[in-house]
Every structure is written in C-alpha cells, then in structure tokens.
Design an enzyme around this catalytic site. Structure first.
Site, PDB file in Angstrom:
ATOM      1  N   LEU A  65      -3.143  -0.282  -4.734  1.00 63.85           N
ATOM      2  CA  LEU A  65      -4.510  -0.568  -4.282  1.00 63.85           C
ATOM      3  C   LEU A  65      -4.527  -1.132  -2.865  1.00 63.85           C
ATOM      4  O   LEU A  65      -3.520  -1.617  -2.377  1.00 63.85           O
ATOM      5  CB  LEU A  65      -5.151  -1.560  -5.269  1.00 63.85           C
ATOM      6  CG  LEU A  65      -5.191  -1.042  -6.718  1.00 63.85           C
ATOM      7  CD1 LEU A  65      -5.451  -2.179  -7.691  1.00 63.85           C
ATOM      8  CD2 LEU A  65      -6.237   0.049  -6.858  1.00 63.85           C
ATOM      9  N   PRO A  66      -5.704  -1.098  -2.211  1.00 61.76           N
ATOM     10  CA  PRO A  66      -5.749  -1.499  -0.793  1.00 61.76           C
ATOM     11  C   PRO A  66      -5.411  -2.978  -0.533  1.00 61.76           C
ATOM     12  O   PRO A  66      -4.586  -3.269   0.331  1.00 61.76           O
ATOM     13  CB  PRO A  66      -7.193  -1.196  -0.380  1.00 61.76           C
ATOM     14  CG  PRO A  66      -7.678  -0.169  -1.353  1.00 61.76           C
ATOM     15  CD  PRO A  66      -6.963  -0.484  -2.643  1.00 61.76           C
ATOM     16  N   THR A  96       0.509  -3.685  -1.141  1.00 57.64           N
ATOM     17  CA  THR A  96       0.997  -4.764  -0.272  1.00 57.64           C
ATOM     18  C   THR A  96      -0.063  -5.856  -0.246  1.00 57.64           C
ATOM     19  O   THR A  96      -1.173  -5.636   0.253  1.00 57.64           O
ATOM     20  CB  THR A  96       1.228  -4.255   1.168  1.00 57.64           C
ATOM     21  OG1 THR A  96       2.179  -3.200   1.135  1.00 57.64           O
ATOM     22  CG2 THR A  96       1.752  -5.379   2.053  1.00 57.64           C
ATOM     23  N   LYS A 171       8.647  -7.790   1.914  1.00 56.54           N
ATOM     24  CA  LYS A 171       7.846  -6.779   2.621  1.00 56.54           C
ATOM     25  C   LYS A 171       7.188  -7.370   3.876  1.00 56.54           C
ATOM     26  O   LYS A 171       7.255  -6.783   4.956  1.00 56.54           O
ATOM     27  CB  LYS A 171       6.791  -6.238   1.656  1.00 56.54           C
ATOM     28  CG  LYS A 171       5.656  -5.458   2.275  1.00 56.54           C
ATOM     29  CD  LYS A 171       5.969  -4.008   2.467  1.00 56.54           C
ATOM     30  CE  LYS A 171       4.855  -3.316   3.239  1.00 56.54           C
ATOM     31  NZ  LYS A 171       5.130  -1.949   3.538  1.00 56.54           N
ATOM     32  N   LYS A 246      -2.877  -5.460   9.159  1.00 59.19           N
ATOM     33  CA  LYS A 246      -3.045  -6.020   7.807  1.00 59.19           C
ATOM     34  C   LYS A 246      -1.782  -6.809   7.400  1.00 59.19           C
ATOM     35  O   LYS A 246      -1.872  -7.945   6.934  1.00 59.19           O
ATOM     36  CB  LYS A 246      -3.291  -4.885   6.791  1.00 59.19           C
ATOM     37  CG  LYS A 246      -3.299  -5.379   5.357  1.00 59.19           C
ATOM     38  CD  LYS A 246      -3.202  -4.278   4.320  1.00 59.19           C
ATOM     39  CE  LYS A 246      -2.922  -4.883   2.959  1.00 59.19           C
ATOM     40  NZ  LYS A 246      -2.687  -3.909   1.912  1.00 59.19           N
TER      41      LYS A 246
END
Ligand code: NAD
Length: 296
Positions: A65-66, A96, A171, A246
C-alpha cells in the site's frame, strides 16, 4: 497456498502475478477496478474489501500500500483485516512505512494471534516484474521461516533484519544514504564538468577511485555517461523524485522520534523537496543534478 493480496499498483500488481506464476491461488483487493481486473484475468478471485478477503480462506495475507495511513486503515479499521482474519494467518506488509507504525500494527496482530512481518522491498518496478526484489524483513524467526517460500516467489534476496519494524529501519536507512549519495555525485559531476572535465572521463575516474558508489556507477546523474541510465533518456523511468522524497521524510521523521541527528539526510530531503516544488517530482531522482547545472 491460498493468499490474500491487497494493493495491486505499480509494485503489488507484478508481485501478485509472480505469486500466481509460482502456483499459489489468490484473492485480491484494490479500490481500482482496473488494477483488480488485470489479476482476475490471470485467475485471481476478488472481493469487495479487506474484511471479505480476510474471511476467504486465506492462509497468508500480503499488503503493498502507498502509506502508513493506508496500512493502519486496512489492518486496524473496523472493516479491516485484523477484525476479520482467523487466528494464525500470517500477515506480511511490504509497503514502505515508518518503523513505529509497522511495530504498532504488528503488535496489534500478535495480540490476537496473527504473526506479522514488515517486509519492505528494494528493486523497483523492474525487480517486482522480474521477481528479483530484495525483501528486508522484520519479525519473529518462526514468522520469517513461514514467509520464506512466499517471498522467494517475488524476490531474490530475502534478509531477516531482526525484530518487528527492523525491515523498515533497514529500508529507510539505505534509501536515506542513496538520496545523500546521489546529491554528492551530482555535485561532484557538475563541479568537474563546469571546471572543464569531460563527464565520461570524470565518471570513469570516480568509478575506479574512492568516490565510487551506486549513484556514480549504476545510475550516474550526468546525461550521456551511461547509455541505459535515466539521465540519458530525459530522466524518465527509474526511481521517482517524489518516492525518494517520501523515503527521506520517513527517515527524518523516525530520526526525530529517536532524537538521532541526520544532518545530511535532512539537507538532501530539502533539496529533493525544492526540486519537486519546481515540478520535477515525476523525474528519476538523479535529475537532482539539474539544481547544480547552469545549462539545465
Ligand atoms: P501505487 O500507488 O502504484 O500502488 C498502490 C496501490 O494500493 C494502488 O493500486 C491503490 O489503489 C491501492 N490501494 C490504496 N488503498 C487501498 C486499500 N485500502 N486496499 C487495497 N489497495 C489499496 O504504489 P507502488 O509504487 O506500488 O508502491 C507501493 C509501496 O511500495 C509504497 O509504500 C512505496 O513506497 C513502496 N515502493 C515502491 C517502489 C517503486 O519503485 N514504485 C519501490 C520500492 C518500494
């Protein structure tokens, strides 16, 4: 195995296709009818939301998902996964998001008897299509072992980074370094060329010297240095500036919570933010070199 998959966008779509290719059966959900139809055409079942998907006899559920807000809504909402899933079903979130949100959702899942992993990826849409993603995984040993065969259908390198949330930590730390190193390479290349060096010769020196890194060698930001890099095709494709922005936002926000200084990460974030504001958020992040070039 029968798997539930939510979020069939640029990354989730090809990841779900690779699960089908590996012989798994899927129930999928995405609010976009187009994204859902592409998977249904390949044999997946679909549902009208997370609640129905969770009750569709799935042995594991994967989400792509975003943002953290989407993840919390899908897992913790009244019509979400946790309120409807059977005890014991393995949950894997590959979005992420920030480590704190990942830990919060995993804690709620564990409290009701559902092992949950955070498993963000690197490798981009190309890696998602080719099934060569790297998965950075946070969670218990037993959940990691259980998830291995599923993740192996979508990726090549599957690394257990430690307890819940640590996949996200790995990450964002890596991507913060990537964002910083690209700005460094952009500055060095722009300086060298403006002082009279040939861009290819300079890149060759850097790539056989101590300045060498992924941003100089594989994704050099100077046009014409690498034929196949986004810089040589108008910065199209690749990893978008807004996606880098982001990830830098997640890194600096996590750092703020931990009272951990990230001086260069914050500076890089501001540079990509400036570039995005100028209308270039869709270009590969190596286009940040245009902030340092007069002729751009
Ligand atoms: P995307 O916007 O292409 O896809 C997200 C999908 O989620 C969309 O299809 C959207 O309709 C769907 N969605 C939204 N709300 C939903 C809900 N409630 N239930 C089910 N589906 C819902 O994004 P993407 O590029 O596939 O990225 C997904 C995640 O992967 C992000 O967290 C991103 O940061 C990360 N990521 C992306 C890349 C990349 O190169 N695109 C690389 C690594 C990681």
């Amino acid at each position: 195995m029968h798997i539930g998959f939510l979020g069939l966008g640029n990354m989730g779509g090809p990841m779900a296709r690779n699960l089908l290719k590996a012989g798994h059966t899927l129930t999928v959900f995405d609010p976009s009818p187009l994204a859902t139809a592409a998977l249904v055409e390949l044999g997946a079942r679909t549902t009208n939301g997370p609640a129905e998907l969770a009750r569709d006899g799935v042995a594991a559920i994967i989400t792509m998902l975003p943002t953290a807000a989407h993840v919390k809504d899908v897992y913790l909402g009244a019509e979400g996964l946790l309120a409807n899933v059977n005890r014991g079903v393995l949950l894997i979130d590959s979005s992420t998001i920030d480590p704190l949100s990942a830990r919060e959702v995993a804690k709620a899942a564990a409290a009701q008897g559902n092992p949950m992993l955070d498993a963000p990826v690197s490798g981009g849409t190309g890696g998602a299509a080719a099934g060569t993603l790297t998965f950075m995984v946070g969670g218990t040993d037993s959940a990691f072992d259980h998830a291995q065969p599923l993740l192996a259908a979508m990726g090549k390198n599957i690394v257990h980074c430690g307890a819940s949330g640590n996949g996200q930590v790995a990450k964002i730390a890596n991507n913060m370094l990537l964002g910083i190193s690209m700005v460094g390479v952009a500055e060095a290349m722009a300086l060298g060329v403006s002082l009279g060096m040939d861009a290819k010769v300079l890149a060759g020196i850097i790539n056989t010297s101590s300045g060498r890194c992924w941003s100089s060698e594989i994704n050099n930001p100077f046009p014409g240095v690498l034929e196949n890099a986004p810089a040589s095709r108008g910065y199209s494709g690749g990893f978008g500036t807004d996606l880098m922005l982001k990830d830098l936002g997640l890194a600096t926000e996590a750092a703020r919570h931990a009272k951990q200084p990230v001086v260069l990460g914050a500076a890089a974030q501001q540079l990509y933010q400036t570039f995005s504001l100028q209308g270039y958020g869709g270009l590969d992040f190596s286009a940040i070199i245009n902030l340092f070039r007069r002729e751009a």
